[in-house]
Design a protein around this motif. Sequence first.
Motif, PDB file in Angstrom:
ATOM      1  N   SER A 204       0.145  -3.102   9.447  1.00  0.00           N
ATOM      2  CA  SER A 204       0.951  -2.267   8.549  1.00  0.00           C
ATOM      3  C   SER A 204       2.135  -3.021   7.958  1.00  0.00           C
ATOM      4  O   SER A 204       2.531  -2.748   6.828  1.00  0.00           O
ATOM      5  CB  SER A 204       1.419  -1.000   9.263  1.00  0.00           C
ATOM      6  N   GLN A 205       2.698  -3.984   8.707  1.00  0.00           N
ATOM      7  CA  GLN A 205       3.820  -4.752   8.161  1.00  0.00           C
ATOM      8  C   GLN A 205       3.365  -5.577   6.955  1.00  0.00           C
ATOM      9  O   GLN A 205       4.052  -5.634   5.936  1.00  0.00           O
ATOM     10  CB  GLN A 205       4.399  -5.667   9.236  1.00  0.00           C
ATOM     11  N   LEU A 206       2.181  -6.175   7.067  1.00  0.00           N
ATOM     12  CA  LEU A 206       1.642  -6.953   5.949  1.00  0.00           C
ATOM     13  C   LEU A 206       1.280  -6.040   4.785  1.00  0.00           C
ATOM     14  O   LEU A 206       1.581  -6.351   3.625  1.00  0.00           O
ATOM     15  CB  LEU A 206       0.421  -7.759   6.406  1.00  0.00           C
ATOM     16  N   VAL A 207       0.671  -4.910   5.067  1.00  0.00           N
ATOM     17  CA  VAL A 207       0.280  -3.977   4.004  1.00  0.00           C
ATOM     18  C   VAL A 207       1.517  -3.463   3.265  1.00  0.00           C
ATOM     19  O   VAL A 207       1.527  -3.402   2.028  1.00  0.00           O
ATOM     20  CB  VAL A 207      -0.557  -2.812   4.579  1.00  0.00           C
ATOM     21  N   HIS A 208       2.567  -3.127   3.997  1.00  0.00           N
ATOM     22  CA  HIS A 208       3.810  -2.675   3.356  1.00  0.00           C
ATOM     23  C   HIS A 208       4.403  -3.790   2.500  1.00  0.00           C
ATOM     24  O   HIS A 208       4.867  -3.531   1.381  1.00  0.00           O
ATOM     25  CB  HIS A 208       4.832  -2.236   4.405  1.00  0.00           C
ATOM     26  N   ALA A 209       4.419  -5.012   3.013  1.00  0.00           N
ATOM     27  CA  ALA A 209       4.977  -6.135   2.251  1.00  0.00           C
ATOM     28  C   ALA A 209       4.181  -6.367   0.969  1.00  0.00           C
ATOM     29  O   ALA A 209       4.768  -6.571  -0.101  1.00  0.00           O
ATOM     30  CB  ALA A 209       4.985  -7.397   3.118  1.00  0.00           C
ATOM     31  N   ILE A 210       2.868  -6.332   1.066  1.00  0.00           N
ATOM     32  CA  ILE A 210       2.032  -6.507  -0.130  1.00  0.00           C
ATOM     33  C   ILE A 210       2.319  -5.392  -1.130  1.00  0.00           C
ATOM     34  O   ILE A 210       2.484  -5.635  -2.332  1.00  0.00           O
ATOM     35  CB  ILE A 210       0.537  -6.549   0.258  1.00  0.00           C
ATOM     36  N   ASP A 211       2.413  -4.174  -0.630  1.00  0.00           N
ATOM     37  CA  ASP A 211       2.667  -3.031  -1.509  1.00  0.00           C
ATOM     38  C   ASP A 211       4.011  -3.163  -2.219  1.00  0.00           C
ATOM     39  O   ASP A 211       4.093  -2.962  -3.435  1.00  0.00           O
ATOM     40  CB  ASP A 211       2.619  -1.741  -0.680  1.00  0.00           C
ATOM     41  N   GLN A 212       5.043  -3.500  -1.470  1.00  0.00           N
ATOM     42  CA  GLN A 212       6.398  -3.525  -2.025  1.00  0.00           C
ATOM     43  C   GLN A 212       6.751  -4.804  -2.772  1.00  0.00           C
ATOM     44  O   GLN A 212       7.563  -4.783  -3.692  1.00  0.00           O
ATOM     45  CB  GLN A 212       7.421  -3.318  -0.895  1.00  0.00           C
ATOM     46  N   GLN A 213       6.139  -5.916  -2.402  1.00  0.00           N
ATOM     47  CA  GLN A 213       6.560  -7.198  -2.965  1.00  0.00           C
ATOM     48  C   GLN A 213       5.561  -7.793  -3.954  1.00  0.00           C
ATOM     49  O   GLN A 213       5.901  -8.732  -4.671  1.00  0.00           O
ATOM     50  CB  GLN A 213       6.829  -8.185  -1.828  1.00  0.00           C
ATOM     51  N   VAL A 214       4.359  -7.297  -3.967  1.00  0.00           N
ATOM     52  CA  VAL A 214       3.341  -7.836  -4.882  1.00  0.00           C
ATOM     53  C   VAL A 214       2.794  -6.739  -5.794  1.00  0.00           C
ATOM     54  O   VAL A 214       2.862  -6.844  -7.024  1.00  0.00           O
ATOM     55  CB  VAL A 214       2.175  -8.499  -4.106  1.00  0.00           C
ATOM     56  N   LEU A 215       2.282  -5.685  -5.199  1.00  0.00           N
ATOM     57  CA  LEU A 215       1.612  -4.655  -5.998  1.00  0.00           C
ATOM     58  C   LEU A 215       2.580  -3.839  -6.849  1.00  0.00           C
ATOM     59  O   LEU A 215       2.157  -3.238  -7.834  1.00  0.00           O
ATOM     60  CB  LEU A 215       0.794  -3.741  -5.090  1.00  0.00           C
ATOM     61  N   ASN A 216       3.859  -3.840  -6.483  1.00  0.00           N
ATOM     62  CA  ASN A 216       4.824  -3.116  -7.314  1.00  0.00           C
ATOM     63  C   ASN A 216       4.972  -3.765  -8.690  1.00  0.00           C
ATOM     64  O   ASN A 216       5.441  -3.140  -9.631  1.00  0.00           O
ATOM     65  CB  ASN A 216       6.188  -3.008  -6.624  1.00  0.00           C
ATOM     66  N   GLU A 217       4.524  -5.004  -8.827  1.00  0.00           N
ATOM     67  CA  GLU A 217       4.560  -5.713 -10.117  1.00  0.00           C
ATOM     68  C   GLU A 217       3.160  -5.855 -10.699  1.00  0.00           C
ATOM     69  O   GLU A 217       2.969  -6.590 -11.666  1.00  0.00           O
ATOM     70  CB  GLU A 217       5.191  -7.089  -9.947  1.00  0.00           C
ATOM     71  N   SER A 218       2.185  -5.182 -10.130  1.00  0.00           N
ATOM     72  CA  SER A 218       0.816  -5.277 -10.640  1.00  0.00           C
ATOM     73  C   SER A 218       0.631  -4.350 -11.834  1.00  0.00           C
ATOM     74  O   SER A 218       1.449  -3.464 -12.083  1.00  0.00           O
ATOM     75  CB  SER A 218      -0.187  -4.928  -9.537  1.00  0.00           C
ATOM     76  N   GLU A 219      -0.465  -4.568 -12.542  1.00  0.00           N
ATOM     77  CA  GLU A 219      -0.727  -3.785 -13.747  1.00  0.00           C
ATOM     78  C   GLU A 219      -2.208  -3.405 -13.777  1.00  0.00           C
ATOM     79  O   GLU A 219      -3.063  -4.291 -13.799  1.00  0.00           O
ATOM     80  CB  GLU A 219      -0.385  -4.640 -14.966  1.00  0.00           C
ATOM     81  N   PRO A 220      -2.520  -2.102 -13.773  1.00  0.00           N
ATOM     82  CA  PRO A 220      -3.924  -1.696 -13.873  1.00  0.00           C
ATOM     83  C   PRO A 220      -4.378  -1.648 -15.335  1.00  0.00           C
ATOM     84  O   PRO A 220      -3.613  -1.254 -16.216  1.00  0.00           O
ATOM     85  CB  PRO A 220      -3.927  -0.299 -13.249  1.00  0.00           C
ATOM     86  N   PHE A 221      -5.619  -2.068 -15.555  1.00  0.00           N
ATOM     87  CA  PHE A 221      -6.214  -2.030 -16.895  1.00  0.00           C
ATOM     88  C   PHE A 221      -7.576  -1.367 -16.810  1.00  0.00           C
ATOM     89  O   PHE A 221      -8.286  -1.503 -15.808  1.00  0.00           O
ATOM     90  CB  PHE A 221      -6.384  -3.449 -17.454  1.00  0.00           C
ATOM     91  N   TYR A 222      -7.947  -0.686 -17.881  1.00  0.00           N
ATOM     92  CA  TYR A 222      -9.280  -0.110 -17.976  1.00  0.00           C
ATOM     93  C   TYR A 222     -10.142  -1.071 -18.786  1.00  0.00           C
ATOM     94  O   TYR A 222      -9.803  -1.429 -19.916  1.00  0.00           O
ATOM     95  CB  TYR A 222      -9.236   1.260 -18.663  1.00  0.00           C
ATOM     96  N   ASP A 223     -11.287  -1.493 -18.191  1.00  0.00           N
ATOM     97  CA  ASP A 223     -12.169  -2.460 -18.844  1.00  0.00           C
ATOM     98  C   ASP A 223     -13.373  -1.813 -19.518  1.00  0.00           C
ATOM     99  O   ASP A 223     -14.205  -2.510 -20.080  1.00  0.00           O
ATOM    100  CB  ASP A 223     -12.668  -3.493 -17.819  1.00  0.00           C
ATOM    101  N   GLY A 224     -13.491  -0.509 -19.441  1.00  0.00           N
ATOM    102  CA  GLY A 224     -14.633   0.186 -20.020  1.00  0.00           C
ATOM    103  C   GLY A 224     -15.709   0.428 -18.988  1.00  0.00           C
ATOM    104  O   GLY A 224     -15.693  -0.147 -17.898  1.00  0.00           O
ATOM    105  N   ASP A 225     -16.650   1.311 -19.316  1.00  0.00           N
ATOM    106  CA  ASP A 225     -17.766   1.661 -18.429  1.00  0.00           C
ATOM    107  C   ASP A 225     -17.308   2.090 -17.041  1.00  0.00           C
ATOM    108  O   ASP A 225     -17.965   1.790 -16.042  1.00  0.00           O
ATOM    109  CB  ASP A 225     -18.759   0.499 -18.308  1.00  0.00           C
ATOM    110  N   GLY A 226     -16.158   2.740 -16.955  1.00  0.00           N
ATOM    111  CA  GLY A 226     -15.673   3.245 -15.676  1.00  0.00           C
ATOM    112  C   GLY A 226     -15.093   2.187 -14.763  1.00  0.00           C
ATOM    113  O   GLY A 226     -14.876   2.447 -13.583  1.00  0.00           O
TER     114      GLY A 226
END
Length: 105
Positions: free
Chosen positions: A37-59
């Motif tokens: 959980s410590q690693l998952v929280h760190a990834i969530d707060q320090q990496v994924l908070n700057e991530s960007e989702p994109f839609y590529d089509g076909d679901g």
Amino acid sequence: MADFDPEKFEDKYANYFPELQQAYKNAFNRMNDRYDSQLVHAIDQQVLNESEPFYDGDGEFRVELPDEPYDRLSGVLVDEERFEEVLEIHVEEIETELRRVFGFA
């Protein structure tokens, strides 16, 4: 479930913010149950908070990460190989949740 409109996804934070939050939260909860959980929280707060989702089509969605994600990590001791493994799984979980939340799965 939201009616998904690819054009509206271009302005995703204005049109689909609750759905995006739900997808990220569901992925986080699943990861937190399975991995350090410590690693998952760190990834969530320090990496994924700057991530960007994109839609590529076909679901299909993809999540772009910030540059040098391992270098962004602090406060957690983990080797880079393990970090990359858990991050990759976490991103796959988010992409799966995006498909589910928007009715493609």
